[in-house]
Design an enzyme around this catalytic site. Structure first.
Site, PDB file in Angstrom:
ATOM      1  N   ASP A  26      23.284  53.617  24.153  1.00 38.54           N
ATOM      2  CA  ASP A  26      24.131  54.784  24.387  1.00 38.54           C
ATOM      3  C   ASP A  26      25.558  54.370  24.756  1.00 38.54           C
ATOM      4  OD1 ASP A  26      21.792  56.188  24.085  1.00 38.54           O
ATOM      5  OD2 ASP A  26      21.979  57.309  25.959  1.00 38.54           O
ATOM      6  N   HIS A  29      22.736  50.372  27.118  1.00 38.88           N
ATOM      7  CA  HIS A  29      24.099  50.829  26.870  1.00 38.88           C
ATOM      8  C   HIS A  29      24.886  49.655  26.287  1.00 38.88           C
ATOM      9  CE1 HIS A  29      22.500  53.517  29.947  1.00 38.88           C
ATOM     10  NE2 HIS A  29      23.316  54.446  29.457  1.00 38.88           N
TER      11      HIS A  29
HETATM   12 ZN   LIG Z   1      25.604  58.486  27.794  1.00 38.81          ZN
END
Ligand SMILES: [Zn+2]
Length: 194
Positions: free
Chosen positions: A32, A174
């Site tokens: 993400d 991430h």
């Molecule tokens: Zn996010």
């Protein structure tokens, strides 16, 4: 565990109703908050080294180089819509949520999945995902990688992920921070040995 966290089973059930799927019996890696000009290419290199594909949920406003988005797609990864602005989802922000998803879809027209910021699905975001025919994909295991601050943190985070991950998991990472690669450098060889 300090970093990795399994989502609450009730939350998982809610996501399943919203169209969440994992690639059982394998493990689906998801990233993400990119793309990041430095860290995303490094993550792509690590995945390629292990012959893995993943899903990348992109934040529209963070796209400074469209060729990086093309590189993600060309490598066989799935693109996801993670909104344009990555605003904190609020239950009553209906129009702005719909517009934010649409704006991201304009800059990532190849996006095939949707994931709301912070995993918070609101009515506006749900409707927007439906309008663009984007299945909503949550995660079942949060690596907690964004909390890493030191190499020791990255090692601990990776060890927790390796200990916790099970077939069918959708794991959240991430690719917008410098600890993504050290975590992957420990997690990917361990997964490959299974
Ligand atoms: Zn996010």
């Amino acid at each position: 565990m300090t970093f990795a966290r399994r989502v609450h089973p009730l939350k998982r059930a809610a996501w399943r109703l919203a169209g969440c799927r994992s690639t059982a019996p394998g493990v689906l890696l998801t990233f993400d908050d990119g793309p990041h000009p430095e860290h995303t290419p490094a993550v792509l290199d690590r995945l390629a080294a292990f012959g893995l594909t993943a899903a990348f949920f992109l934040v529209g406003k963070r796209i400074t180089d469209p060729s990086l988005v093309a590189r993600i797609a060309t490598a066989g990864h799935v693109l996801g819509n993670h909104t344009f602005a990555h605003a904190v989802p609020r239950w009553r922000d209906f129009r702005s949520a719909v517009a934010d998803v649409a704006r991201c879809q304009v800059v990532v027209p190849a996006a095939r999945l949707f994931r709301p910021p912070l995993g918070r699905l609101t009515p506006g975001l749900w409707l927007a995902a439906r309008r663009h025919h984007l299945p909503i994909l949550a995660w079942s295991l949060d690596s907690g990688d964004w909390r890493c601050r030191t190499p020791a943190d990255a090692a601990a985070c990776a060890a927790e992920v390796v200990a916790a991950v099970r077939p069918g998991d959708v794991v959240l990472f991430h690719d917008d921070h410098p600890w993504a690669v050290p975590v992957l450098d420990a997690v990917l060889p361990a997964l490959a040995r299974r």
